[in-house]
Write a protein that holds these residues in place. Structure first.
Motif, PDB file in Angstrom:
ATOM      1  N   TYR A   1      18.227 -41.936  27.986  1.00  0.00           N
ATOM      2  CA  TYR A   1      17.750 -43.090  27.460  1.00  0.00           C
ATOM      3  C   TYR A   1      16.353 -43.736  28.128  1.00  0.00           C
ATOM      4  CZ  TYR A   1      20.102 -46.694  30.177  1.00  0.00           C
ATOM      5  OH  TYR A   1      20.822 -47.581  31.111  1.00  0.00           O
TER       6      TYR A   1
ATOM      7  N   ALA B   1      13.538 -41.271  27.176  1.00  0.00           N
ATOM      8  CA  ALA B   1      13.283 -41.913  25.657  1.00  0.00           C
ATOM      9  C   ALA B   1      12.307 -43.006  25.891  1.00  0.00           C
ATOM     10  CB  ALA B   1      14.484 -42.183  24.901  1.00  0.00           C
TER      11      ALA B   1
ATOM     12  N   THR C   1      12.996 -40.056  21.486  1.00  0.00           N
ATOM     13  CA  THR C   1      14.398 -40.086  21.737  1.00  0.00           C
ATOM     14  C   THR C   1      14.845 -38.465  21.495  1.00  0.00           C
ATOM     15  OG1 THR C   1      15.060 -40.567  19.194  1.00  0.00           O
ATOM     16  CG2 THR C   1      14.401 -42.419  20.718  1.00  0.00           C
TER      17      THR C   1
ATOM     18  N   LEU D   1      15.794 -44.422  17.115  1.00  0.00           N
ATOM     19  CA  LEU D   1      17.229 -43.756  17.485  1.00  0.00           C
ATOM     20  C   LEU D   1      18.099 -44.474  16.567  1.00  0.00           C
ATOM     21  CD1 LEU D   1      19.176 -42.088  19.296  1.00  0.00           C
ATOM     22  CD2 LEU D   1      19.662 -44.095  20.434  1.00  0.00           C
TER      23      LEU D   1
ATOM     24  N   PHE E   1      12.182 -47.098  20.706  1.00  0.00           N
ATOM     25  CA  PHE E   1      11.989 -46.757  22.202  1.00  0.00           C
ATOM     26  C   PHE E   1      10.605 -47.050  22.420  1.00  0.00           C
ATOM     27  CE2 PHE E   1      16.434 -45.848  22.278  1.00  0.00           C
ATOM     28  CZ  PHE E   1      16.689 -46.003  23.415  1.00  0.00           C
TER      29      PHE E   1
END
Length: 760
Positions: free
Chosen positions: A424, A427, A433, A669, A694
């Protein structure tokens, strides 16, 4: 961790767990009788003296010195404590054979992870005293936090002669069952547990089943006292072969073996040789996992030299879980029962628990040291004992997903999420992602559901990016990534390189690489680097809102999925790393993690303090203290409270993740969950969709999943508004603001139609 992993990994065989023959729900997870009965006391031999009064030599020839060591040893405490608990009815009131993540989550699902030496307290107040204050727990209740993980607070470090030596690894080199006076007292720990109970909370303590420090137990082992050598992986080298051992430098008590010495000792049959990895590898400092002691006078008058195993630092000798004396097992179980039965904690973290079995491999291959069945067996014993007295455990196991699955199938109830944590961050750093979706799916495919994981923001350690799953066992497997097939090794190298480039120099001078393990940083400093701030002084007040928004996005990712959500004081206050010159002495060993462990004041109890009581320099907070934040509805803590309110209201912590679909925009995501209350057989349970952005740009796209029922309504849990409908292609449109997130609920369209007004 070190990149020298080799193709010697062995995948443990799976076994079916038999059905239990008793009602698992008969007794509560934390029975009151254990907490109400008179607590057994481990320290029954008087206080812990700081030095021996006998003036003679501090070695095995001095009976007074030996007895002084025995009086402080963990094994001696374990022997006393086990006799007090043995035969008690409380040892038989709880099911213990199987891990139960959802039972643990029902006890506590949002954790505050403390770091003792970094917490600023009231003047003269201890760390444990501060954690036991009622106003702190009231504040935590307001935010939605229901547990504190204290971090290691028992005495750690070592003993050299008559003197104690400091910890070499943040108190994870434990040498006693006694609370370190630096952090408080046993009574303060018990008070903390009582206050937590009053607020419906829990306290999580630590044990370290993989190693100790060089305290009384190790010194007694060196002296060949009784069965103490059986605690450790240590081998006596006879004097005629001391020429195989390196000389110990003046003033040191041991020296690390180089690869040549390691190989020679293995050829002579003394040790099993090289391991699968050299953790914390550093040339000239730690080149192998073995060290040799200086000559030591034993209790029988003989002088010995030993070679001992340490997976981590030289001051952390590894525990032997299959010695005929079972001394190591007794020591660890005693430490665990002291925390649960005496101090009153509800749960334990198992640190370094993936390295409990080692075995010589065939010629030319490294020793089998990861994924060993003995590790699984030892973890089953530890976790079973903890469940037997009503607690639960979680493990920090940074190995392959298969190792996490297999160890967790019989051992700890929960596992730290080392798989998705670097993903993460990747990302966020790249605005895509794709790798995060790959890790989430891989975890589900292997059999590690998110409900069994502790999803964390920052903790005391570095942002770990070894990506062990892809760099070792699956290094030659192929994965789809960026429109082509790449090997696991290529995938790991690409992600590491991109994280390093985006988060460290020259992009950001305040985040530093930590050996080969990862990056020393705070969550706020990761975001600052991604948002283009090269120096700490470049981050001004007008930049805080953008950092806060991205920080909340990462909180939503971790909180709006099944499992535990964990965060630290560094997260709650938006702490930045401390300048390198402020911790210059600590950085000299190469441990850059001290940069992100700055002191912080949660409750604004000591606004003028420049350091914690332990001497850690105060870091810069972007968000301010918790009381101030809770007065501002736009603050990080206030908005986090809303995120956690939604999490709690819909019981997503124990839900089932059923899909991680492809996305229309690379920065999006989508996670799809069934809100089944932990009953995976409820296929008609409501469906929930977490949608996250993100990137720092507004995105508009389509959510598509085979788990979406056509013609369902889509309601935003935060506003209660109906925002879309699922079409016949099982999709719906969505727009997300920069770093935005939505917690969406699918509703029955017929209920929506019934509530709609009719028209002529």
């Amino acid at each position: 961790m070190d990149e020298q992993a080799q193709d010697g990994t062995v995948v443990p065989t799976e076994h079916e767990a038999p059905e239990v023959t008793y009602d698992e729900q008969r007794f509560p997870a934390r029975p009151a009788p254990l907490r109400q009965q008179p607590r057994p006391r481990a320290q029954l031999r008087g206080g812990l003296g700081r030095r021996v009064s006998d003036p003679r030599t501090a070695d095995g020839s001095n009976p007074a010195y030996v007895q002084w060591l025995v009086g402080q040893s963990m094994l001696a405490d374990a022997n006393v404590l086990s006799r007090q608990l043995s035969g008690q009815p409380t040892m038989w009131r709880n099911p213990y054979a199987r891990p139960d993540a959802r039972r643990a989550l029902r006890t506590a699902s949002v954790w505050f992870t403390a770091y003792p030496i970094s917490l600023i307290t009231r003047p003269g107040q201890s760390f444990l005293g501060a954690l036991g204050e009622d106003d702190l727990w009231q504040t935590f209740q307001t935010i939605g936090i229901d547990a504190i993980h204290t971090g290691p607070v028992k005495r750690a470090g070592g003993i050299r002669g008559l003197q104690e030596t400091p910890s070499v690894d943040g108190h994870f080199d434990r040498i006693s069952t006694a609370i370190d006076p630096v952090f408080g007292t046993e009574d303060e720990f018990r008070r903390l547990c009582e206050v937590a109970d009053h607020h419906g909370g829990s306290v999580i303590d630590d044990i370290v089943p993989g190693h100790t420090g060089k305290g009384a137990d190790f010194r007694l082992a060196e002296m060949a006292y009784e069965d103490y050598p059986g605690i450790y992986h240590m081998v006596e080298i006879p004097p005629e072969d001391w020429d195989l051992l390196p000389e110990v430098p003046e003033g040191e008590d041991a020296v690390n073996l180089d690869a040549v010495a390691e190989a020679k000792l293995a050829e002579h049959g003394y040790i099993i040789g090289a391991m699968q990895r050299v953790i914390f590898y550093a040339p000239g400092v730690k080149e192998t996992n073995w060290s040799a002691t200086a000559p030591v006078v034993g209790v029988d008058g003989r002088t010995r030299r030993w070679v001992y195993l340490h997976y981590f630092k030289q001051g952390q000798p590894s525990i032997n879980w299959l010695d005929p004396t079972f001394a190591g097992m007794r020591l660890v179980i005693g430490d665990a029962l002291h925390s649960l039965g005496d101090l009153g904690s509800h749960a334990l973290r198992l640190d370094a628990n993936g390295f409990l079995g080692v075995e010589k491999s065939t010629e030319g291959l490294p020793a089998w040291s990861e994924g060993h069945p003995l590790s699984h067996a030892a973890n089953h014993v530890i976790a079973g004992m903890v469940r037997k007295v009503g607690g639960f455990t979680f493990q920090e196991l940074n190995l392959t997903i298969e190792d996490i699955r297999d160890t967790g199938s019989v051992g700890a109830d929960l596992s730290y999420d080392f798989v998705n944590r670097p993903a993460y961050h990747h990302a966020l750093a790249t605005g895509s992602t794709e790798f995060l979706r790959l890790t989430l799916r891989a975890s589900l495919e292997v059999g590690v559901e998110p409900v069994s994981l502790v999803h964390g923001l920052q903790n005391h350690d570095e942002l770990t990016y070894e990506l062990v799953h892809w760099a070792t066992l699956h290094r030659d497997d192929l994965y789809p990534f960026r429109y082509r097939q790449v090997t696991g090794q290529e995938l790991a190298e690409t992600v590491r390189a991109e994280l390093t480039a985006a988060l460290t120099e020259p992009a950001a001078e305040y985040n530093r690489v930590f050996t080969t393990n990862g990056i020393a940083c705070t969550t706020a400093s990761v975001i600052a680097a991604v948002q283009g701030h090269r120096a700490l002084d470049d981050i001004r007040d007008e930049h805080v809102e953008d950092i806060r928004r991205a920080h909340l996005l990462l909180a939503m990712f971790n909180a709006w999925q099944p499992g535990v959500f964990a965060l630290s004081g560094w997260d709650l206050l938006g702490m930045l790393p401390v300048p390198a010159q402020a911790v210059e002495d600590l950085l000299r060993t190469g441990d850059t993690r001290w940069l992100h462990r700055g002191a912080h004041d949660l409750m604004d109890h000591a606004p003028e303090a420049t350091t914690s009581s332990a001497g850690m320099p105060r870091g810069r907070s972007l968000y301010g203290s918790l009381p101030d934040q809770l007065q501002d509805p736009r603050s990080f803590a206030s908005r986090l409270a809303e995120v956690l309110r939604i999490r709690s209201e819909h019981d997503v912590a124990v839900a089932t993740q059923i899909d991680v679909p492809d996305v229309a925009q690379p920065g999006m995501l989508v996670l799809v969950h069934r809100l089944d209350g932990g009953d995976a057989s409820r296929e008609d349970a409501p469906v929930q969709v977490t949608v996250l952005n993100f990137t720092g740009e507004t995105v508009a796209g389509t959510v598509h999943s085979a788990a979406l029922q056509p013609q369902s309504g889509v309601r935003d849990a935060a506003t209660g508004e109906e925002v879309a409908f699922v079409d016949d292609l099982q999709s719906f449109p969505i727009t997300l603001e920069p770093y935005g997130g939505r917690f969406l609920l699918l509703t029955d369209l017929r209920e929506h139609d019934a509530a709609a007004p009719t028209h002529p």
